[in-house]
Design a protein around this motif. Structure first.
Motif, PDB file in Angstrom:
ATOM      1  N   GLU A  21       0.824  -1.218   0.000  1.00 60.88           N
ATOM      2  CA  GLU A  21       0.000   0.000   0.000  1.00 60.88           C
ATOM      3  C   GLU A  21       0.852   1.260   0.000  1.00 60.88           C
ATOM      4  N   ILE A  22       1.910   1.286   0.802  1.00 64.56           N
ATOM      5  CA  ILE A  22       2.718   2.502   0.890  1.00 64.56           C
ATOM      6  C   ILE A  22       3.573   2.681  -0.365  1.00 64.56           C
ATOM      7  N   GLU A  23       4.097   1.590  -0.900  1.00 69.68           N
ATOM      8  CA  GLU A  23       4.844   1.700  -2.166  1.00 69.68           C
ATOM      9  C   GLU A  23       3.941   2.207  -3.278  1.00 69.68           C
ATOM     10  N   HIS A  24       2.701   1.739  -3.296  1.00 67.66           N
ATOM     11  CA  HIS A  24       1.756   2.184  -4.322  1.00 67.66           C
ATOM     12  C   HIS A  24       1.486   3.674  -4.182  1.00 67.66           C
ATOM     13  N   LEU A  25       1.352   4.159  -2.931  1.00 69.71           N
ATOM     14  CA  LEU A  25       1.136   5.589  -2.700  1.00 69.71           C
ATOM     15  C   LEU A  25       2.344   6.403  -3.158  1.00 69.71           C
ATOM     16  N   VAL A  26       3.541   5.985  -2.787  1.00 68.70           N
ATOM     17  CA  VAL A  26       4.759   6.711  -3.147  1.00 68.70           C
ATOM     18  C   VAL A  26       4.935   6.765  -4.666  1.00 68.70           C
ATOM     19  N   THR A  27       4.646   5.652  -5.343  1.00 75.95           N
ATOM     20  CA  THR A  27       4.729   5.614  -6.805  1.00 75.95           C
ATOM     21  C   THR A  27       3.732   6.595  -7.421  1.00 75.95           C
ATOM     22  N   TYR A  28       2.521   6.634  -6.884  1.00 79.28           N
ATOM     23  CA  TYR A  28       1.492   7.570  -7.373  1.00 79.28           C
ATOM     24  C   TYR A  28       1.964   9.015  -7.209  1.00 79.28           C
ATOM     25  N   LEU A  29       2.489   9.328  -6.034  1.00 79.98           N
ATOM     26  CA  LEU A  29       2.936  10.702  -5.773  1.00 79.98           C
ATOM     27  C   LEU A  29       4.048  11.110  -6.729  1.00 79.98           C
ATOM     28  N   GLU A  30       4.961  10.181  -7.023  1.00 80.21           N
ATOM     29  CA  GLU A  30       6.077  10.504  -7.917  1.00 80.21           C
ATOM     30  C   GLU A  30       5.629  10.623  -9.373  1.00 80.21           C
ATOM     31  N   GLN A  31       4.838   9.643  -9.839  1.00 76.21           N
ATOM     32  CA  GLN A  31       4.510   9.576 -11.264  1.00 76.21           C
ATOM     33  C   GLN A  31       3.315  10.445 -11.662  1.00 76.21           C
ATOM     34  N   LYS A  32       2.346  10.581 -10.796  1.00 74.44           N
ATOM     35  CA  LYS A  32       1.130  11.323 -11.144  1.00 74.44           C
ATOM     36  C   LYS A  32       1.107  12.752 -10.608  1.00 74.44           C
ATOM     37  N   ARG A  33       1.839  12.994  -9.493  1.00 75.25           N
ATOM     38  CA  ARG A  33       1.796  14.334  -8.896  1.00 75.25           C
ATOM     39  C   ARG A  33       3.161  15.029  -8.927  1.00 75.25           C
ATOM     40  N   GLY A  34       4.203  14.272  -9.340  1.00 74.68           N
ATOM     41  CA  GLY A  34       5.535  14.866  -9.412  1.00 74.68           C
ATOM     42  C   GLY A  34       6.111  15.223  -8.050  1.00 74.68           C
ATOM     43  N   LYS A  91      -6.472  15.473   7.929  1.00 71.49           N
ATOM     44  CA  LYS A  91      -7.330  16.319   7.090  1.00 71.49           C
ATOM     45  C   LYS A  91      -7.957  15.547   5.927  1.00 71.49           C
ATOM     46  N   VAL A  92      -7.606  14.262   5.819  1.00 76.28           N
ATOM     47  CA  VAL A  92      -8.176  13.417   4.767  1.00 76.28           C
ATOM     48  C   VAL A  92      -9.288  12.593   5.394  1.00 76.28           C
ATOM     49  N   GLU A  93     -10.506  12.819   4.934  1.00 75.82           N
ATOM     50  CA  GLU A  93     -11.661  12.163   5.542  1.00 75.82           C
ATOM     51  C   GLU A  93     -11.598  10.649   5.345  1.00 75.82           C
ATOM     52  N   CYS A  94     -11.856   9.948   6.436  1.00 74.78           N
ATOM     53  CA  CYS A  94     -11.894   8.487   6.364  1.00 74.78           C
ATOM     54  C   CYS A  94     -13.261   8.047   5.842  1.00 74.78           C
ATOM     55  N   PRO A  95     -13.291   7.195   4.836  1.00 72.53           N
ATOM     56  CA  PRO A  95     -14.578   6.746   4.280  1.00 72.53           C
ATOM     57  C   PRO A  95     -15.434   6.066   5.349  1.00 72.53           C
ATOM     58  N   LYS A  96     -16.728   6.209   5.211  1.00 73.47           N
ATOM     59  CA  LYS A  96     -17.650   5.568   6.149  1.00 73.47           C
ATOM     60  C   LYS A  96     -18.164   4.271   5.534  1.00 73.47           C
ATOM     61  N   THR A 108       1.025  17.888   0.285  1.00 75.80           N
ATOM     62  CA  THR A 108      -0.090  18.452   1.052  1.00 75.80           C
ATOM     63  C   THR A 108      -1.189  17.408   1.187  1.00 75.80           C
ATOM     64  N   HIS A 109      -2.157  17.705   2.040  1.00 78.14           N
ATOM     65  CA  HIS A 109      -3.269  16.768   2.218  1.00 78.14           C
ATOM     66  C   HIS A 109      -4.132  16.694   0.957  1.00 78.14           C
ATOM     67  N   PHE A 110      -4.043  17.710   0.104  1.00 74.85           N
ATOM     68  CA  PHE A 110      -4.805  17.675  -1.153  1.00 74.85           C
ATOM     69  C   PHE A 110      -4.295  16.543  -2.067  1.00 74.85           C
ATOM     70  N   ASP A 111      -2.980  16.300  -2.022  1.00 76.45           N
ATOM     71  CA  ASP A 111      -2.409  15.206  -2.818  1.00 76.45           C
ATOM     72  C   ASP A 111      -2.921  13.864  -2.326  1.00 76.45           C
ATOM     73  N   LEU A 112      -3.031  13.727  -1.023  1.00 78.72           N
ATOM     74  CA  LEU A 112      -3.524  12.480  -0.440  1.00 78.72           C
ATOM     75  C   LEU A 112      -5.015  12.299  -0.710  1.00 78.72           C
ATOM     76  N   GLN A 113      -5.752  13.404  -0.673  1.00 78.91           N
ATOM     77  CA  GLN A 113      -7.179  13.331  -1.009  1.00 78.91           C
ATOM     78  C   GLN A 113      -7.365  12.886  -2.451  1.00 78.91           C
ATOM     79  N   ALA A 114      -6.505  13.386  -3.335  1.00 79.78           N
ATOM     80  CA  ALA A 114      -6.582  13.014  -4.751  1.00 79.78           C
ATOM     81  C   ALA A 114      -6.317  11.517  -4.921  1.00 79.78           C
ATOM     82  N   TYR A 115      -5.415  10.986  -4.115  1.00 75.38           N
ATOM     83  CA  TYR A 115      -5.099   9.558  -4.186  1.00 75.38           C
ATOM     84  C   TYR A 115      -6.312   8.716  -3.793  1.00 75.38           C
TER      85      TYR A 115
END
Length: 315
Positions: free
Chosen positions: A33-46, A102-107, A54-61
């Motif tokens: 899960e964390i590798e997938h997040l880091v890859t997303y941040l690098e490749q999709k958000r630069g 600041k990233v809302e947890c799904p219900k 920022t928390h906006f990047d995490l919300q986008a994920y």
């Protein structure tokens, strides 16, 4: 926010988790899960540095995950995993605050968890004969799951020294130790199992030092335990409920609560839950009729009348 490389922090965090004693399965899930997040941040958000995140990047994920059809329950698990990662950063002073807050947890929708009935458990226990090591072992495993509510990994990794006269020393999640108690009925089953086990280990050498062993004398795998329970369900003709180790935890919890002889906090400790909120989920398995019975038996007015009748009788 400091100028640290997120990928470096991920590697450090994963070593921290491994050193903390997380299970192989948990480590595999965290790493994925964390590798997938880091890859997303690098490749999709630069983003490669912590000070640009920022928390906006995490919300986008999480938004992307929802678009891909991930269920709410999966997103909740993911949220906990990533939140723990950033909580660690705070504890190590890499961050001043957890931006995952600041990233809302799904219900997730509240669902009723189906569990076994006492008759179904009785049939599963007695579906195994007592003419071989594996049959006696399976009966002991089903009995212990039903009477103690252990997790799959906890029962699979028990050692003979963990089984005492009236209690079992359990090593739970996060290497947290706890004690569960052995009832006389369970003790009778275990005494017979241990007699068969002593004969079995004489024939199978070398063997692992687990309390329950497979036919090769090795630790039972998660799949192996699942197959034992599935076989018990098949023999006992169980339908309408999932035959799994975790269903026995639900069964144990519900029966304990129905008995009225244990409070939620004590049950939570016996199950090894980090909070009573987790234990409360098992209350959803109680049917309306069962809740009514519990309400009647605990009614202050009913108990007041009973107490008055006893006092009058003594007079």
């Amino acid at each position: 926010m400091s100028n640290f490389v997120i990928n470096d922090l991920m590697q450090e965090y994963l070593y921290h988790c491994a050193a903390s004693g997380f299970t192989e399965k948990t480590m595999k899930n965290k790493t994925f899960e964390i590798e997938h997040l880091v890859t997303y941040l690098e490749q999709k958000r630069g983003i490669t540095k912590l000070n640009t995140l920022t928390h906006f990047d995490l919300q986008a994920y999480f938004h992307l995950k929802r678009l891909k059809g991930n269920k709410a329950s999966s997103l909740v698990t993911l949220h906990k995993c990533i939140h723990a990662f950033f909580s660690w950063m705070v504890s190590e002073n890499y961050l001043k605050e957890n931006i995952m807050d600041k990233v809302e947890c799904p219900k997730t929708p509240k669902t009723i968890i189906n569990t076994f009935t006492p008759n179904q458990v009785y049939r599963m226990i007695h579906s195994f004969k007592e003419n071989s090591y594996l049959e006696v072992r399976n009966k002991a495993i089903i009995s212990m799951l039903a009477d103690c509510g252990l997790r799959s990994i906890e029962i699979r990794r028990l050692k003979p020294d963990d089984i005492k006269l009236t209690q079992i020393n359990v090593l739970g999640k996060g290497n947290k130790e706890r004690i569960v108690f052995i009832s006389p009925a369970l003790k009778k089953v275990l005494i017979r199992y241990e007699r068969f086990r002593r004969q079995f280990v004489k024939r199978v050498f070398p063997h692992d030092e687990n309390y329950f062993l497979n036919y090769l004398g090795e630790e039972i795998t998660h799949t192996g335990l699942y197959n034992i329970i599935r076989e018990a369900g098949k023999r006992a003709s169980i339908t309408g409920v999932r035959c799994s180790p975790h269903t026995f935890r639900h069964y144990y919890s519900v029966e304990a609560l129905k008995s009225g002889k244990i409070d939620l906090y004590s049950l939570s400790r016996l199950l090894g839950h980090s909070s009573t909120a987790i234990t409360e989920r098992y209350l959803r398995s109680l049917e309306d009729s069962q809740l009514i019975d519990k309400a009647v038996s605990s009614s202050p007015l009913m108990n007041l009348n009973r107490a008055n009748r006893r006092a009058t009788k003594n007079d």
